[in-house]
Write an enzyme that holds these catalytic residues in place. Structure first.
Site, PDB file in Angstrom:
ATOM      1  N   HIS A  65       0.717  -0.754   0.108  1.00 41.97           N
ATOM      2  CA  HIS A  65       0.319  -0.188   0.125  1.00 41.97           C
ATOM      3  C   HIS A  65       1.192   1.372   0.106  1.00 41.97           C
ATOM      4  O   HIS A  65       0.548   2.417  -0.395  1.00 41.97           O
ATOM      5  CB  HIS A  65      -1.161  -0.140   1.463  1.00 41.97           C
ATOM      6  CG  HIS A  65      -0.499  -0.430   2.568  1.00 41.97           C
ATOM      7  ND1 HIS A  65      -0.005   1.222   2.768  1.00 41.97           N
ATOM      8  CD2 HIS A  65      -0.231  -1.118   3.100  1.00 41.97           C
ATOM      9  CE1 HIS A  65       0.749   0.123   4.250  1.00 41.97           C
ATOM     10  NE2 HIS A  65       0.831  -0.875   4.602  1.00 41.97           N
ATOM     11  N   HIS A  95       8.135   7.100   5.580  1.00 40.32           N
ATOM     12  CA  HIS A  95       7.315   6.838   4.440  1.00 40.32           C
ATOM     13  C   HIS A  95       6.791   7.814   4.019  1.00 40.32           C
ATOM     14  O   HIS A  95       6.548   9.419   4.879  1.00 40.32           O
ATOM     15  CB  HIS A  95       6.500   5.448   4.923  1.00 40.32           C
ATOM     16  CG  HIS A  95       5.001   5.999   5.652  1.00 40.32           C
ATOM     17  ND1 HIS A  95       5.456   5.854   7.167  1.00 40.32           N
ATOM     18  CD2 HIS A  95       3.858   6.318   6.268  1.00 40.32           C
ATOM     19  CE1 HIS A  95       4.441   5.765   7.974  1.00 40.32           C
ATOM     20  NE2 HIS A  95       3.644   6.910   6.828  1.00 40.32           N
ATOM     21  N   HIS A  97       2.919   9.787   2.121  1.00 46.43           N
ATOM     22  CA  HIS A  97       1.536   9.458   1.166  1.00 46.43           C
ATOM     23  C   HIS A  97       1.120  10.570   0.257  1.00 46.43           C
ATOM     24  O   HIS A  97       1.727  11.116   0.322  1.00 46.43           O
ATOM     25  CB  HIS A  97       0.578   9.589   2.280  1.00 46.43           C
ATOM     26  CG  HIS A  97       0.712   8.612   4.213  1.00 46.43           C
ATOM     27  ND1 HIS A  97      -0.610   7.173   4.286  1.00 46.43           N
ATOM     28  CD2 HIS A  97       1.298   8.195   4.813  1.00 46.43           C
ATOM     29  CE1 HIS A  97      -0.096   6.683   5.187  1.00 46.43           C
ATOM     30  NE2 HIS A  97       0.605   7.618   5.334  1.00 46.43           N
ATOM     31  N   HIS A 120       5.892  11.061   6.145  1.00 45.11           N
ATOM     32  CA  HIS A 120       5.980  10.731   7.884  1.00 45.11           C
ATOM     33  C   HIS A 120       7.048  10.128   8.417  1.00 45.11           C
ATOM     34  O   HIS A 120       7.614   8.991   7.617  1.00 45.11           O
ATOM     35  CB  HIS A 120       4.471   9.746   8.547  1.00 45.11           C
ATOM     36  CG  HIS A 120       3.486  10.410   7.741  1.00 45.11           C
ATOM     37  ND1 HIS A 120       2.374   9.111   8.029  1.00 45.11           N
ATOM     38  CD2 HIS A 120       2.989  11.238   7.869  1.00 45.11           C
ATOM     39  CE1 HIS A 120       1.567  10.478   7.646  1.00 45.11           C
ATOM     40  NE2 HIS A 120       1.597  11.437   8.052  1.00 45.11           N
ATOM     41  N   THR A 200      -2.665   6.238  10.947  1.00 51.07           N
ATOM     42  CA  THR A 200      -3.149   6.491   9.698  1.00 51.07           C
ATOM     43  C   THR A 200      -3.423   5.383   8.710  1.00 51.07           C
ATOM     44  O   THR A 200      -4.938   5.690   7.817  1.00 51.07           O
ATOM     45  CB  THR A 200      -3.258   7.793   9.145  1.00 51.07           C
ATOM     46  OG1 THR A 200      -1.591   7.464   8.561  1.00 51.07           O
ATOM     47  CG2 THR A 200      -3.010   9.058   9.819  1.00 51.07           C
ATOM     48  N   HIS A 201      -2.820   4.127   9.511  1.00 49.81           N
ATOM     49  CA  HIS A 201      -3.575   3.443   8.831  1.00 49.81           C
ATOM     50  C   HIS A 201      -3.983   2.254  10.000  1.00 49.81           C
ATOM     51  O   HIS A 201      -3.247   1.652  10.991  1.00 49.81           O
ATOM     52  CB  HIS A 201      -3.144   2.725   7.553  1.00 49.81           C
ATOM     53  CG  HIS A 201      -1.713   2.859   7.565  1.00 49.81           C
ATOM     54  ND1 HIS A 201      -0.724   1.651   8.792  1.00 49.81           N
ATOM     55  CD2 HIS A 201      -0.509   2.807   7.353  1.00 49.81           C
ATOM     56  CE1 HIS A 201       0.672   1.795   8.613  1.00 49.81           C
ATOM     57  NE2 HIS A 201       0.831   2.559   8.156  1.00 49.81           N
TER      58      HIS A 201
END
Length: 261
Positions: A65, A95, A97, A120, A200-201
């Site tokens: 993802h 990582h 987004h 992040h 956030t996931h």
């Protein structure tokens, strides 16, 4: 490799996460919209201090993802201090987004404004816990610096990361990624907002003290396209590009966002 039970499509995306992860509807979920007129300036907040040793950079992994750049975290060579923290937090990963177009892609928003992507930089509380696994679910376990990325000029500091993506095109691929200091990706000003939130996931643990930088960094349209060209499928399967991996903003539910400035 089994497909994960969550993702960013309609059938397994953010709107569905609460079925398997009820905390998705919790009181301290992230990301949030930062309404600047409702933030509280807090004079007790210290400046953010990061000290990252480039030798701790270890590897880059396509996780299906997104992609993660992971760091050795067996000692305090790379740490975050200051800000709202009394403890020191140890770097373990960064990582990004992003969204399917340049018009959106960040997770946090400021006065409703969406940015094109978000960096992040993640840390765990090494003063109180013995490893990331132990810290990950604790209220004071994690600290994440969020940097909003605004489409514009190409950002040369991203180049080493982007060059590494060729080696991890498909899910499960990993490659060495060494000698890198992620503080080079931070904006020149470290003025920040901070609030108590979550991953956030999934598993969406409410264990993150967020540090959101007021100043954004740049990223070009071409650089964003390189993020989206990564594939979420394993090698040999039909190509499924990672078009987007950003969770919509969540309600503040009475939380206060504090400002260092």
């Amino acid at each position: 490799m089994a497909s994960p039970d969550w993702g960013y499509d309609d059938k397994n995306g953010p709107e569905q996460w609460s079925k398997l992860y009820p905390i998705a509807n919790g009181n301290n979920q992230s990301p949030v919209d930062i309404k600047t007129s409702e933030t509280k300036h807090d004079t007790s907040l210290k400046p953010i201090s990061v000290s990252y040793n480039p030798a701790t950079a270890k590897e880059i992994i396509n996780v299906g993802h997104s992609f993660h750049v992971n760091f050795e975290d067996n000692d305090n060579r790379s740490v975050l201090k200051g800000g709202p923290f009394s403890d020191s937090y140890r770097l373990f990963q960064f990582h990004f987004h992003w969204g399917s177009t340049n018009e959106h892609g960040s997770e946090h928003t400021v006065d409703g404004v969406k940015y094109s992507a978000e960096l992040h930089i993640a840390h765990w509380n090494s003063a109180k816990y013995s490893n990331l696994a132990e810290a990950a679910s604790k209220a004071d376990g994690l600290a994440v610096i969020g940097v909003l990325m605004k489409v514009g000029e190409a950002n040369p500091k991203l180049q080493k990361v982007l060059d590494a993506l060729q080696a991890i095109k498909t899910k499960g691929k990993r490659a060495p990624f060494t000698n890198f200091d992620p503080s080079t990706l931070l904006p020149s000003s470290l003025d920040f907002w901070t609030y108590p939130g979550s991953l956030t996931h999934p598993p969406l643990y409410e264990s993150v003290t967020w540090i959101i930088c007021k100043e954004s960094i740049s990223v070009s349209s071409e650089q964003l396209a390189q993020f989206r060209s990564l594939l979420s499928n394993v090698e040999g399967d039909n190509a499924v590009p990672m078009q987007h991996n950003n969770r919509p903003t969540q309600p503040l539910k009475g939380r206060t966002v504090r400002a260092s400035f």
